[in-house]
Enzyme design. Structure first.
Site, PDB file in Angstrom:
ATOM      1  N   TYR A   1       0.676  -0.608  -7.810  1.00 60.97           N
ATOM      2  CA  TYR A   1       1.498   0.077  -6.939  1.00 60.97           C
ATOM      3  C   TYR A   1       2.108  -0.877  -5.748  1.00 60.97           C
ATOM      4  O   TYR A   1       2.786  -0.089  -5.040  1.00 60.97           O
ATOM      5  CB  TYR A   1       0.621   1.108  -6.191  1.00 60.97           C
ATOM      6  CG  TYR A   1      -0.085   2.123  -7.089  1.00 60.97           C
ATOM      7  CD1 TYR A   1       0.327   3.193  -7.713  1.00 60.97           C
ATOM      8  CD2 TYR A   1      -1.598   1.998  -7.297  1.00 60.97           C
ATOM      9  CE1 TYR A   1       0.054   4.077  -8.447  1.00 60.97           C
ATOM     10  CE2 TYR A   1      -2.255   2.922  -8.419  1.00 60.97           C
ATOM     11  CZ  TYR A   1      -1.458   4.047  -8.749  1.00 60.97           C
ATOM     12  OH  TYR A   1      -2.138   4.711  -9.866  1.00 60.97           O
TER      13      TYR A   1
ATOM     14  N   HIS B   1       6.359   4.910  -3.010  1.00 58.15           N
ATOM     15  CA  HIS B   1       5.251   5.314  -2.192  1.00 58.15           C
ATOM     16  C   HIS B   1       4.444   4.441  -1.447  1.00 58.15           C
ATOM     17  O   HIS B   1       3.768   5.058  -0.388  1.00 58.15           O
ATOM     18  CB  HIS B   1       4.380   5.977  -3.433  1.00 58.15           C
ATOM     19  CG  HIS B   1       3.722   7.406  -3.010  1.00 58.15           C
ATOM     20  ND1 HIS B   1       4.347   8.247  -2.161  1.00 58.15           N
ATOM     21  CD2 HIS B   1       2.637   8.106  -3.433  1.00 58.15           C
ATOM     22  CE1 HIS B   1       3.476   9.274  -2.097  1.00 58.15           C
ATOM     23  NE2 HIS B   1       2.652   9.214  -2.887  1.00 58.15           N
TER      24      HIS B   1
ATOM     25  N   PHE C   1      -6.687   6.286  -2.541  1.00 64.78           N
ATOM     26  CA  PHE C   1      -5.252   6.808  -2.944  1.00 64.78           C
ATOM     27  C   PHE C   1      -4.840   7.679  -1.806  1.00 64.78           C
ATOM     28  O   PHE C   1      -5.383   8.058  -1.104  1.00 64.78           O
ATOM     29  CB  PHE C   1      -5.510   7.361  -4.431  1.00 64.78           C
ATOM     30  CG  PHE C   1      -5.761   6.701  -5.359  1.00 64.78           C
ATOM     31  CD1 PHE C   1      -4.563   5.868  -5.863  1.00 64.78           C
ATOM     32  CD2 PHE C   1      -6.963   6.441  -6.131  1.00 64.78           C
ATOM     33  CE1 PHE C   1      -4.712   4.853  -6.820  1.00 64.78           C
ATOM     34  CE2 PHE C   1      -7.172   5.626  -6.880  1.00 64.78           C
ATOM     35  CZ  PHE C   1      -6.084   4.551  -7.551  1.00 64.78           C
TER      36      PHE C   1
ATOM     37  N   ASN D   1      -3.501  10.673  -1.426  1.00 64.32           N
ATOM     38  CA  ASN D   1      -4.071  12.167  -1.033  1.00 64.32           C
ATOM     39  C   ASN D   1      -5.465  11.856  -0.281  1.00 64.32           C
ATOM     40  O   ASN D   1      -5.974  12.920  -0.070  1.00 64.32           O
ATOM     41  CB  ASN D   1      -4.161  12.831  -2.287  1.00 64.32           C
ATOM     42  CG  ASN D   1      -5.119  12.412  -3.558  1.00 64.32           C
ATOM     43  OD1 ASN D   1      -5.274  11.203  -3.445  1.00 64.32           O
ATOM     44  ND2 ASN D   1      -5.288  13.273  -4.386  1.00 64.32           N
TER      45      ASN D   1
ATOM     46  N   ASP E   1       6.554   7.033   3.134  1.00 65.37           N
ATOM     47  CA  ASP E   1       7.736   7.214   2.484  1.00 65.37           C
ATOM     48  C   ASP E   1       8.278   8.616   2.626  1.00 65.37           C
ATOM     49  O   ASP E   1       7.417   9.450   2.658  1.00 65.37           O
ATOM     50  CB  ASP E   1       7.522   7.056   0.692  1.00 65.37           C
ATOM     51  CG  ASP E   1       6.562   7.800   0.124  1.00 65.37           C
ATOM     52  OD1 ASP E   1       5.390   7.588   0.808  1.00 65.37           O
ATOM     53  OD2 ASP E   1       6.847   8.556  -0.685  1.00 65.37           O
TER      54      ASP E   1
ATOM     55  N   ASN F   1       1.232  14.108   0.033  1.00 65.07           N
ATOM     56  CA  ASN F   1      -0.183  14.491  -0.130  1.00 65.07           C
ATOM     57  C   ASN F   1      -0.924  13.653   1.049  1.00 65.07           C
ATOM     58  O   ASN F   1      -1.889  13.968   1.397  1.00 65.07           O
ATOM     59  CB  ASN F   1      -0.353  14.155  -1.193  1.00 65.07           C
ATOM     60  CG  ASN F   1      -0.273  15.271  -2.302  1.00 65.07           C
ATOM     61  OD1 ASN F   1       0.091  16.407  -2.026  1.00 65.07           O
ATOM     62  ND2 ASN F   1      -0.002  14.949  -3.678  1.00 65.07           N
TER      63      ASN F   1
END
Length: 189
Positions: free
Chosen positions: A15, A20, A66, A68, A93, A114
């Site tokens: 990632y 994100h 993560f 969320n 973001d 989220n």
């Protein structure tokens, strides 16, 4: 500790340069400019760095769970350092802003993000500052997940980094309590 700046993103090499992770990019660039080093706080599932900006003692944070599940690390650090939500700046973001646009925002809804949804729940309030880094929208909601988890093209990446750079340019004013001045400068660019 005067401020907590939390950059939102997803941990792991898969990632690293995705849209994100714009929040991670912001705090990483700020730490780099301040020659700060990150340390892992396992109990809170986060990386922390301490810096000083124009006389303000600032805690930088990158949750290592993560997106969320960003709320618990931010809440734990804020509680430990006794930083009220009004002194938290969350960098994330934003699909609703064009690529390369950055905007400060006080309070408000999560807009489907989220990470913000989880922060609202963990902090028990929406009353904290946000720095929204525009990543644009893929055009249809069915494409959003793949879009935010993908790396932007070279031109988009330059524009996102330019927005981060402009935001860092007004951070002194923002942290010194001159949020209106910081917003006026950033929002007019």
């Amino acid at each position: 500790m005067d401020w907590l700046i939390a950059g939102l993103g997803n941990p792991g090499s898969d990632y690293t340069k995705t849209r994100h992770n714009a929040g991670f990019c912001f705090v990483q660039e700020l730490a780099l400019r301040q020659h700060a080093s990150w340390r892992l706080e396992k109990a809170w599932k986060t990386e922390l760095a301490r810096i000083e900006v124009d006389g303000n003692d600032v805690l930088l944070l990158q949750p290592q769970d993560f997106m969320n599940r960003s709320g618990a690390p931010v809440q734990a650090a804020a509680a430990f350092y006794k930083i009220p939500p009004a002194r938290i700046l969350v960098v994330h973001d934003d699909l609703d802003l064009p690529v390369g646009v950055a905007r400060f925002k006080w309070s408000g809804g999560h807009g489907g993000h989220n990470g913000l949804r989880d922060l609202d729940r963990a902090l028990g309030t929406r009353d904290y500052w946000r720095l929204r880094i525009g990543i644009g929208h893929p055009g249809h909601r069915d494409r959003v997940v793949n879009y935010v988890l993908a790396r932007p093209g070279a031109m988009e990446e330059r524009e996102i980094h330019a927005a981060i750079d402009r935001s860092l340019g007004v951070l002194d004013d923002f942290l010194a309590g001159r949020q209106e001045a910081a917003m006026k400068t950033l929002h007019s660019e």
